[in-house]
Each structure stands twice: as C-alpha cells, then as structure tokens.
Design an enzyme around this catalytic site. Structure first.
Site, PDB file in Angstrom:
ATOM      1  N   ASP A 209       1.042  -1.349  -0.002  1.00 45.36           N
ATOM      2  CA  ASP A 209      -0.183   0.077  -0.252  1.00 45.36           C
ATOM      3  C   ASP A 209       0.749   1.229  -0.023  1.00 45.36           C
ATOM      4  O   ASP A 209       1.800   1.216   0.713  1.00 45.36           O
ATOM      5  CB  ASP A 209      -0.729  -0.087   1.278  1.00 45.36           C
ATOM      6  CG  ASP A 209      -1.702   1.169   1.223  1.00 45.36           C
ATOM      7  OD1 ASP A 209      -3.199   0.839   1.166  1.00 45.36           O
ATOM      8  OD2 ASP A 209      -1.524   2.516   1.417  1.00 45.36           O
ATOM      9  N   ILE A 210       0.672   2.135  -1.035  1.00 37.62           N
ATOM     10  CA  ILE A 210       1.470   3.148  -1.100  1.00 37.62           C
ATOM     11  C   ILE A 210       1.264   4.229   0.126  1.00 37.62           C
ATOM     12  O   ILE A 210       0.196   4.604   0.609  1.00 37.62           O
ATOM     13  CB  ILE A 210       1.085   4.145  -2.324  1.00 37.62           C
ATOM     14  CG1 ILE A 210       1.505   3.047  -3.473  1.00 37.62           C
ATOM     15  CG2 ILE A 210       2.044   5.484  -2.444  1.00 37.62           C
ATOM     16  CD1 ILE A 210       1.173   3.816  -5.021  1.00 37.62           C
ATOM     17  N   ASN A 217      -2.423  12.980  -4.435  1.00 36.54           N
ATOM     18  CA  ASN A 217      -3.895  13.383  -5.012  1.00 36.54           C
ATOM     19  C   ASN A 217      -4.245  14.726  -4.615  1.00 36.54           C
ATOM     20  O   ASN A 217      -4.685  15.652  -5.555  1.00 36.54           O
ATOM     21  CB  ASN A 217      -4.823  12.469  -4.618  1.00 36.54           C
ATOM     22  CG  ASN A 217      -5.102  11.300  -5.632  1.00 36.54           C
ATOM     23  OD1 ASN A 217      -4.600  11.252  -6.646  1.00 36.54           O
ATOM     24  ND2 ASN A 217      -5.795  10.236  -5.175  1.00 36.54           N
ATOM     25  N   ASP A 226      -2.811   9.273 -10.688  1.00 36.08           N
ATOM     26  CA  ASP A 226      -2.719   8.008 -11.700  1.00 36.08           C
ATOM     27  C   ASP A 226      -1.347   7.800 -12.425  1.00 36.08           C
ATOM     28  O   ASP A 226      -1.321   6.577 -12.444  1.00 36.08           O
ATOM     29  CB  ASP A 226      -3.768   8.489 -13.031  1.00 36.08           C
ATOM     30  CG  ASP A 226      -5.231   8.249 -12.509  1.00 36.08           C
ATOM     31  OD1 ASP A 226      -5.604   7.883 -11.245  1.00 36.08           O
ATOM     32  OD2 ASP A 226      -6.389   8.491 -13.155  1.00 36.08           O
ATOM     33  N   GLU A 252      -4.851   2.349  -3.972  1.00 35.43           N
ATOM     34  CA  GLU A 252      -3.478   2.455  -4.118  1.00 35.43           C
ATOM     35  C   GLU A 252      -2.736   1.279  -3.481  1.00 35.43           C
ATOM     36  O   GLU A 252      -1.626   1.108  -2.924  1.00 35.43           O
ATOM     37  CB  GLU A 252      -2.825   3.442  -3.649  1.00 35.43           C
ATOM     38  CG  GLU A 252      -2.843   3.695  -1.943  1.00 35.43           C
ATOM     39  CD  GLU A 252      -4.230   3.541  -1.322  1.00 35.43           C
ATOM     40  OE1 GLU A 252      -5.029   2.974  -1.603  1.00 35.43           O
ATOM     41  OE2 GLU A 252      -4.048   3.977   0.113  1.00 35.43           O
TER      42      GLU A 252
HETATM   43  N1  LIG Z   1      -5.222   8.956  -8.629  1.00 35.78           N
HETATM   44  C1  LIG Z   1      -5.873   8.122  -8.066  1.00 35.78           C
HETATM   45  N2  LIG Z   1      -6.277   8.001  -6.644  1.00 35.78           N
HETATM   46  C2  LIG Z   1      -6.789   6.917  -6.224  1.00 35.78           C
HETATM   47  C3  LIG Z   1      -7.112   5.814  -7.115  1.00 35.78           C
HETATM   48  N3  LIG Z   1      -7.731   4.841  -6.312  1.00 35.78           N
HETATM   49  C4  LIG Z   1      -7.713   5.466  -5.118  1.00 35.78           C
HETATM   50  N4  LIG Z   1      -7.027   6.807  -5.007  1.00 35.78           N
HETATM   51  C5  LIG Z   1      -6.780   7.458  -3.873  1.00 35.78           C
HETATM   52  O1  LIG Z   1      -5.999   6.727  -2.974  1.00 35.78           O
HETATM   53  C6  LIG Z   1      -6.350   7.502  -1.848  1.00 35.78           C
HETATM   54  C7  LIG Z   1      -6.029   6.556  -0.525  1.00 35.78           C
HETATM   55  O2  LIG Z   1      -5.952   7.390   0.706  1.00 35.78           O
HETATM   56  P1  LIG Z   1      -6.092   6.534   2.071  1.00 35.78           P
HETATM   57  O3  LIG Z   1      -6.693   5.422   2.076  1.00 35.78           O
HETATM   58  O4  LIG Z   1      -6.608   7.529   2.969  1.00 35.78           O
HETATM   59  O5  LIG Z   1      -4.534   6.253   2.266  1.00 35.78           O
HETATM   60  P2  LIG Z   1      -3.131   7.057   2.066  1.00 35.78           P
HETATM   61  O6  LIG Z   1      -3.401   8.290   1.959  1.00 35.78           O
HETATM   62  O7  LIG Z   1      -2.205   6.115   1.177  1.00 35.78           O
HETATM   63  O8  LIG Z   1      -2.557   6.713   3.611  1.00 35.78           O
HETATM   64  P3  LIG Z   1      -2.005   5.510   4.258  1.00 35.78           P
HETATM   65  O9  LIG Z   1      -2.633   4.147   3.573  1.00 35.78           O
HETATM   66  O10 LIG Z   1      -2.771   5.230   5.552  1.00 35.78           O
HETATM   67  O11 LIG Z   1      -0.679   5.580   4.068  1.00 35.78           O
HETATM   68  C8  LIG Z   1      -7.683   8.187  -1.741  1.00 35.78           C
HETATM   69  O12 LIG Z   1      -7.295   9.591  -1.782  1.00 35.78           O
HETATM   70  C9  LIG Z   1      -8.299   7.637  -3.168  1.00 35.78           C
HETATM   71  O13 LIG Z   1      -8.995   8.613  -3.550  1.00 35.78           O
HETATM   72  C10 LIG Z   1      -6.905   5.853  -8.551  1.00 35.78           C
HETATM   73  O14 LIG Z   1      -7.209   5.131  -9.053  1.00 35.78           O
HETATM   74  N5  LIG Z   1      -6.339   6.965  -8.892  1.00 35.78           N
END
Ligand SMILES: Nc1nc2c(ncn2[C@@H]2O[C@H](COP(=O)(O)OP(=O)(O)OP(=O)(O)O)[C@@H](O)[C@H]2O)c(=O)[nH]1
Length: 331
Positions: A209-210, A217, A226, A252
């Site tokens: 997980d990123i 974003n 993306d 992500e």
């Molecule tokens: N650009 C883009 N963003 C995405 C996609 N799928 C999910 N996201 C975004 O990924 C983000 C995930 O956020 P969180 O679940 O809060 O996790 P995080 O910010 O990575 O924080 P941690 O996982 O706790 O380190 C959200 O803002 C989603 O909108 C996608 O296909 N494209």
C-alpha cells in the site's frame, strides 16, 4: 479413367485420348511437385487452386473435342469445377472462371464445328453451347455468392476473436496500470496451487500500500496520482522474477504472489522494490513527488483458505502502517 473407358467402349480415339492423358498427368504432376517442394509457399494461394481450375477447364474443353459421343458430360464437369471456387477463391475470380469456361467451350465448339462439321453438326453444337453458356455463369454467380458469404463469415469470426480478446483483457486487467486485476490474481493463484499440488514448496503473498497517497492526489491532482500509480506499477514490475505475479488490488493497494518463495526471500524482494522506489523521478514526471510503500508479507499454509492468508497479509500491512510506514512486516 473416363478417357480409358471411352476408348474401351470405342467412343474415342486412343491416340487422342493418350495425348490428353499425358497432358493431364504432366500438368497434375507439375502442380503437385510445385506444391510439395514448397515453391508455392510464398504465394497467396499455395494450393494453386486458380491454376488447377483453369487447367481443368482447358482439359475439359479438349476432352469435349476428342469425345464427340460423350461431349455432353464436359459442361457438367465444368460446372462442378466452378463450384470448388466458392471454397477458396474470391468472388470476382469465381465470376471470371465462369466466363472463362464459357469462352473456352465456345472456342472449342467453334473450332470443332469448323474442322469437323460432319461430326459436330453446327445446329446441334449451337444447342450444346447455348445451354452451358447460360448455366455456367449462373453456377459461377452462385459460387461467387458463396465465396462472399465465406469471406464475410471469416471477417465476422476474426472480429469476434478480437472482441473476445478485448473482453478477456477487460475482465482480467486493470485499465490504469495494465496489471492483472483482483479476479485474475485469484485465477493465477489457483493455477499456482494446482501446479504445486505436492505442497512442499512455499508460496508467499505480499499486500503493498502506497504511503500517504492521498497527499499526492490532494497536492498535485488526481491525474498526477494516476500517473504515480502507473509508474509505481512499472517500478515494481521491473523487480519481479519469472513466475511472480503483481496485481492491482484496488485503489493504491497492490498484491504480490511469489511462488516457490520463503518469507525471508519475499522480504528481500520487497527490500529491492523499496530501494527501486527511492528515486523521486521514478514516481512521476514531476521529480518533487516522492513516496514510499508499506507491505504485509505472509506464507500460505498448505490447504489454508485464501481468505485466511489474505487476512494475515492485511494484518501485517496494518501493523507496518502503524509502526511508521515505509517497511515490510511478516506475519
Ligand atoms: N489518482 C488516483 N487516486 C486513487 C485511485 N484509487 C484510490 N485513490 C486514492 O488513494 C487515496 C487513498 O487514501 P487513504 O486510504 O487515506 O490512504 P493513504 O493516503 O495512502 O494513507 P495510508 O495508506 O494510511 O498511508 C484516496 O485519496 C483515493 O482517492 C486511483 O485510481 N487514482
């Protein structure tokens, strides 16, 4: 064979029949040898169908001339020859062969009538010509229609094949990254389990997980987000070995399937990935973007349900996030 029968029954001269037989044997052997020796391989029609059909029409015209008693058979056999075109030739060629057969027969009958009017009585020959002149083009037309239908069906089959390929692509691939999607990951996992039914080798999965992806974003926009996901998938893919599977799990999150891998080896692979992700330019065309990832690693216990393995990897990922991110933990 027909010629031999005609000679035996006294319906044809054996000299003429022998000459025709030699012509047929030489022609057929020539065509057969050309095909068997591969000389026609580069041709659009390696079976030389068109040449064989033209040859048959010419031979049948000659047979008409040397078999006055059985000449009525020849246009019938010509019609049969024309039908073959439907299976291999394009429609235009079927038509052309139809007219060629009429032309060839016309010339043959004309010459026979001119040379031997006592055998080929002109009025009777006119009828012998008129009927095939109507029927042969009609059969050629039918062959052309069948050929057009065959070509249309082939195109439809090709289009269907492409569409099925596209449907399969859509059903198995993640559109953004091009990686296998979750459903396909399960299929590949199943396949891997079936392949290694001995149960002795170790299979690991890693949930990645990123970290703080939401910031990317929020700060740079969804499009850059993306792009970062695509590049992240590319970086990880370069670290895979043959047989490893990387899939987009959703958002992500990514999932790794590492067959024949111990947990220690899995951790080493993840460390390689972590280092590969360290260069900021890797992540985006915007070099200021930098991110890390956390991962949960686990080995599948033999005969364990997949959901249980995934739950363990998820718990390890959760712990990695809580212990400060940018790390991989094993459960
Ligand atoms: N650009 C883009 N963003 C995405 C996609 N799928 C999910 N996201 C975004 O990924 C983000 C995930 O956020 P969180 O679940 O809060 O996790 P995080 O910010 O990575 O924080 P941690 O996982 O706790 O380190 C959200 O803002 C989603 O909108 C996608 O296909 N494209």
């Amino acid at each position: 064979m027909l010629e031999a029968l005609a000679v035996w029954m006294g319906l044809a001269s054996w000299v003429q029949a022998s000459m025709l037989a030699v012509l047929i044997i030489v022609g057929q052997c020539g065509i057969y040898l050309a095909i068997r020796t591969g000389r026609t391989k580069g041709f659009k029609d390696p079976a030389l169908t068109l040449m064989q059909m033209v040859f048959a029409i010419v031979v049948l015209t000659l047979a008409y001339a040397i078999n006055p008693s059985a000449r009525g058979l020849m246009p019938m056999i010509m019609a049969l020859v024309l039908v073959f075109g439907a299976f291999i030739l394009p429609p235009a060629r079927c038509w052309q062969l139809g007219w060629l057969s009429v032309f060839s027969l016309g010339i043959g009958i004309g010459l026979c009538t001119w040379q031997a009017p006592h055998i080929f009585e002109p009025r009777i020959e006119l009828f012998h010509f008129l009927l095939p002149a109507l029927v042969l083009p009609a059969i050629a037309k039918l062959a052309a229609q069948l050929s057009a239908l065959r070509i249309k069906l082939r195109h439809q089959k090709d289009a269907l094949g492409l569409a099925l390929g596209k449907v399969h692509e859509l059903a198995t691939r993640d559109e953004l990254t091009g990686l296998p999607n979750r459903r396909h990951f399960y299929e590949l996992w199943d396949y891997e389990l079936q392949r290694r039914h001995d149960g002795h080798t170790t299979l690991c999965i890693c949930l990645l997980d990123i970290d703080h992806f939401k910031h990317i974003n929020d700060r740079y926009g969804h499009q850059v987000g993306d792009e970062a996901l695509r590049l992240f998938a590319n970086i990880l893919s370069t670290c895979l070995r043959a047989g490893d599977v990387l899939a987009r799990w959703g958002g992500e999150e990514f999932m790794l399937l590492l067959p024949d891998t111990t947990p220690d080896e899995a951790l080493k692979i993840l460390e390689r990935m972590r280092l590969a992700c360290n260069t900021p330019v890797n992540w985006s065309s915007n070099p200021t973007i930098q991110a890390t990832f956390s991962a949960g690693v686990t080995a599948q216990i033999p005969r364990e349900e997949r959901d249980e393995t995934i739950a363990r990897a998820d718990a390890a990922l959760y712990a990695a996030k809580h212990q400060g991110r940018n790390q991989a933990l094993l459960r």
